[in-house]
Design a protein around this motif. Structure first.
Motif, short mmCIF file in Angstrom:
data_model
loop_
_atom_site.label_atom_id
_atom_site.label_comp_id
_atom_site.label_asym_id
_atom_site.label_seq_id
_atom_site.Cartn_x
_atom_site.Cartn_y
_atom_site.Cartn_z
N ALA A 497 0.83 -1.20 0.00
CA ALA A 497 0.00 0.00 0.00
C ALA A 497 0.87 1.26 0.00
O ALA A 497 0.62 2.20 -0.77
N VAL A 498 1.89 1.29 0.87
CA VAL A 498 2.76 2.47 0.95
C VAL A 498 3.58 2.63 -0.31
O VAL A 498 3.76 3.74 -0.83
N ARG A 499 4.07 1.52 -0.82
CA ARG A 499 4.85 1.56 -2.06
C ARG A 499 4.00 2.12 -3.19
O ARG A 499 4.47 2.93 -4.01
N THR A 500 2.74 1.70 -3.26
CA THR A 500 1.83 2.22 -4.28
C THR A 500 1.60 3.71 -4.09
O THR A 500 1.55 4.48 -5.07
N ASP A 583 11.06 -0.70 8.47
CA ASP A 583 12.35 -1.22 8.05
C ASP A 583 12.54 -1.17 6.54
O ASP A 583 13.64 -1.43 6.05
N ARG A 584 11.49 -0.80 5.81
CA ARG A 584 11.59 -0.81 4.34
C ARG A 584 11.22 0.52 3.71
O ARG A 584 11.45 0.72 2.51
N ALA A 609 10.14 7.90 1.06
CA ALA A 609 10.81 7.14 -0.01
C ALA A 609 11.00 5.70 0.45
O ALA A 609 10.93 5.40 1.65
N ILE A 610 11.23 4.81 -0.51
CA ILE A 610 11.64 3.44 -0.18
C ILE A 610 13.06 3.51 0.38
O ILE A 610 13.91 4.24 -0.16
N ARG A 611 13.30 2.80 1.46
CA ARG A 611 14.63 2.86 2.08
C ARG A 611 15.71 2.51 1.06
O ARG A 611 15.60 1.52 0.35
#
Length: 682
Positions: A497-500, A583-584, A609-611
């Motif tokens: 969901a967050v990545r999207t 963590d991601r 952002a993505i880590r």
């Protein structure tokens, strides 16, 4: 005509056409015909048991008992000449019409023992008009035998007969063409010719009883009666064609069409008190083969008693096959599978029963082409039906996929259980994404232009949701509600969901920049995400469902969706989501708020952002913002304001928090300060 009906009509038409053409090209026969024919003969015999035995033929058999009796035990069969002379005289004197030897007299004992066969040869010569001797395609009887018969071709009969493809001997031809081109009459044809009867080109054997029910007598019994009471033989052989041949269990055995018939022999002495002439027992009980001599005798019997089997004209088989195929195809297309299969089975059984009944009337209708046409047409109908159903299914999926998630459509197509009210409690992540700037643009654009532009942006959002297998629950005006973790379980629903959300942010910013370069308007986006358990399933009424998620998780996600507009950023997530992705995903804690309808404070975070993809400026920003947030929660509003003001030029949340800290400082709110901001609106 609707497409579905066109396919159905085409399937029915092609089924009938293929059945007719295929049956015609095959000559109205299939490999199953032989088996069905033999079974039909057995069924006919059960329904209409024979009322009389064979009356035109009789058998003299060389059986094991005859060869073991003293008169014959020490005599090789090649030396049987004197025996045959005695038997011939007695049988012909007893009134036999003709005697046919299913034996090949290729050797004359006169070669080793001069004069041994003289009596036999004289007997042959004397009765040559009533005798037929066997020959093969390559071998003739010995010259003395031919001489006694005056080399008459009418006195010779071919012993070989041809089997069908399944090695069953059903047809006896009237003649055979040798490799040299000579036309040779078969044993049955020559035997009938001696009685003045003509044999058709081919006789299809259709015994009403087991072939060995034809009256047969042991050679030794006939010989003894010939020596003791010759006149007694008339009861067995008068006015009959007598076939002489081997009935040994190990010699000249052939499968016949009567292989499923059971023998019905009873011991019967026809010689009287002075001559024991019992019927031969079954030559090999338990075997379905019979001695070859019975096949020749059965063919002669059928001609003599006018029991020839007629076959239908060439058009009958293709016509019935076509009708059967059309009927089966139509049935398969219109009714339930089990009903259609049952109907086709019954139709096939009826066709075979028709074959049985027609045989009683000496008419053979081969049912197998029509039966196979029934089965093939039913299969074709179901293939067409599957094609139509699959096409309909894909059309429904495509159509409903515009309203429901593909996974939901698939679930509805697969299981009726999906079509009921109710749901299950399961972990999900819920996103609300709202286009910002919609109200302002609505005053500057026509309705058509506004809808077109909105759809372009919503399409971009949906594409990103689909890319991570999220479920678009609904469109709410210019907003989208999406779920991860339902209908298909997803252990990484929060991360997806967050990545999207980050992908949507980048996508919308890119589209908006391109529009700005072209001087066109564009939207921004506000996204709120919260993770937790929700009841997922069908809600609504019995007549109308809506697959969705309900519960506190959905309500909180809806409240969070309004916060990006408050904090001047794009993506805000709740505590549970942040804990699942920390963590991601590189996060910034923004604040602690108390949203409307919830007493317990909620920590909110901005997904940056993505880590691994975060910039150095973002890392510094998070550190400095966090320091100011600590001061803010400690009630040191003035110092917190100064820290946020140093970031405010390029960071929306810092501008918001700097202004808020300044207001709190001016109002001197320190007492009872818990660091929680109370939201008075959604």
């Amino acid at each position: 005509m609707p497409h579905k009906r066109r396919i159905a009509v085409l399937t029915i038409f092609l089924s009938g056409l293929i059945a007719a053409v295929g049956t015609g090209l095959s000559g109205g026969k299939t490999p199953l015909d032989g088996l069905l024919y033999d079974l039909a003969l057995a069924a006919r015999a059960s329904l209409w048991p024979p009322t009389e035995g064979a009356g035109s033929v009789a058998i003299i058999g060389i059986d094991p008992r005859s060869l073991s009796e003293p008169e014959l035990a020490d005599l090789p069969r090649a030396m049987f000449g004197p025996v045959w002379a005695e038997v011939l005289d007695a049988v012909i004197d007893g009134g036999a019409d003709v005697v046919a030897f299913d034996l090949l007299f290729s050797y004359s004992a006169n070669r080793r023992f001069p004069g041994h066969d003289s009596t036999f040869l004289r007997t042959l010569a004397r009765h040559r008009d009533r005798i037929v001797v066997g020959r093969s395609a390559a071998t003739l009887p010995a010259p003395p035998v031919l001489g006694a018969l005056r080399n008459s071709s009418d006195s010779l009969g071919l012993l070989e007969i041809d089997a069908d493809d399944d090695r069953v001997y059903r047809r006896i031809a009237n003649q055979f063409v040798t490799r040299r081109g000579d036309v040779v009459a078969t044993l049955a044809a020559s035997t009938l010719g001696r009685t003045g009867l003509d044999m058709d080109e081919e006789v299809l054997l259709a015994p009403r009883a087991h072939l060995e029910d034809i009256p047969g007598y042991a050679l030794i019994d006939v010989l003894r009666c010939a020596r003791s009471v010759p006149g007694a033989l008339s009861a067995a052989f008068a006015d009959r064609m007598v076939f002489v041949g081997s009935v040994l269990p190990e010699e000249d055995r052939k499968l016949s069409p009567g292989r499923f018939l059971s023998p019905n022999k009873t011991a019967r002495n026809v010689g009287g008190t002075d001559c024991v002439l019992d019927l031969l027992p079954v030559s090999s009980p338990g075997m379905r083969t019979v001695p070859g001599v019975y096949l020749h005798a059965a063919a002669a019997e059928a001609v003599a008693r006018d029991r020839l089997i007629f076959e239908p004209p060439g058009w009958v088989g293709p016509t019935i096959a076509a009708i059967a195929a059309v009927t089966a195809a139509a049935t398969g297309l219109m009714v339930a599978p089990w009903i259609a299969a049952s109907a086709v089975f019954l139709a096939g059984a009826t066709l075979w029963i028709t074959e049985v009944v027609f045989l009683q009337w000496l008419y053979w209708y081969p049912a197998s082409p029509a039966i196979l046409s029934l089965a093939s047409a039913l299969v074709a109908a179901y293939l067409a039906r599957y094609f139509l159903e699959d096409r309909r299914r894909r059309r429904i999926q495509h159509a409903f996929g515009r309203y429901l998630a593909p996974a939901i459509v698939e679930q509805l197509m697969e299981s009726r259980e999906s079509l009921r009210l109710g749901g299950t409690d399961q972990p999900v992540s819920v996103m609300f994404a709202d286009l910002s700037g919609f109200t302002a643009l609505s005053t500057k654009m026509t309705a058509e232009e506004l809808i077109h532009l909105t759809n372009e942006y919503l399409a971009a959002i949906v594409e990103e949701i689909d890319a991570t297998h999220g479920y678009v629950d609904k469109f709410i005006g210019d907003a989208v509600m999406a779920i991860w973790g339902a209908p298909s379980a997803d252990p990484e629903h929060a991360y997806h969901a967050v990545r999207t959300a980050l992908a949507i942010k980048r996508r919308i910013e890119s589209v908006r920049r391109e529009a700005a370069c072209l001087g066109q308007p564009g939207f921004g986006v506000k996204i709120g995400i919260y993770s937790g358990n929700a009841v997922v399933g069908n809600v609504g009424s019995q007549n109308r469902f809506n697959y969705t998620a309900v519960g506190e998780t959905v309500n909180i996600a809806s409240r969070i969706e309004g916060l990006p507009g408050v904090y001047d950023c794009t993506v805000i997530i709740g505590t549970t989501t942040a804990e699942a992705v920390a963590d991601r995903v590189f996060l910034r804690e923004l604040d602690k708020v108390r949203v409307k309808g919830r007493e317990e404070p909620l920590e909110i975070y901005e997904a940056l952002a993505i880590r691994g993809d975060e910039s150095e400026d973002q890392r510094k920003l998070v550190t400095r913002y966090g320091h100011a947030l600590t001061l803010y929660r400690g009630g040191r509003f003035d110092v917190a304001q100064e820290n946020w003001l140093s970031l405010a030029d390029h960071d929306g949340p810092s501008r918001v928090m700097a202004e808020r800290a300044g207001n709190l400082h001016a109002r001197a709110i320190v007492k009872n300060w818990d660091g929680v901001w109370n939201m008075t609106t959604k």
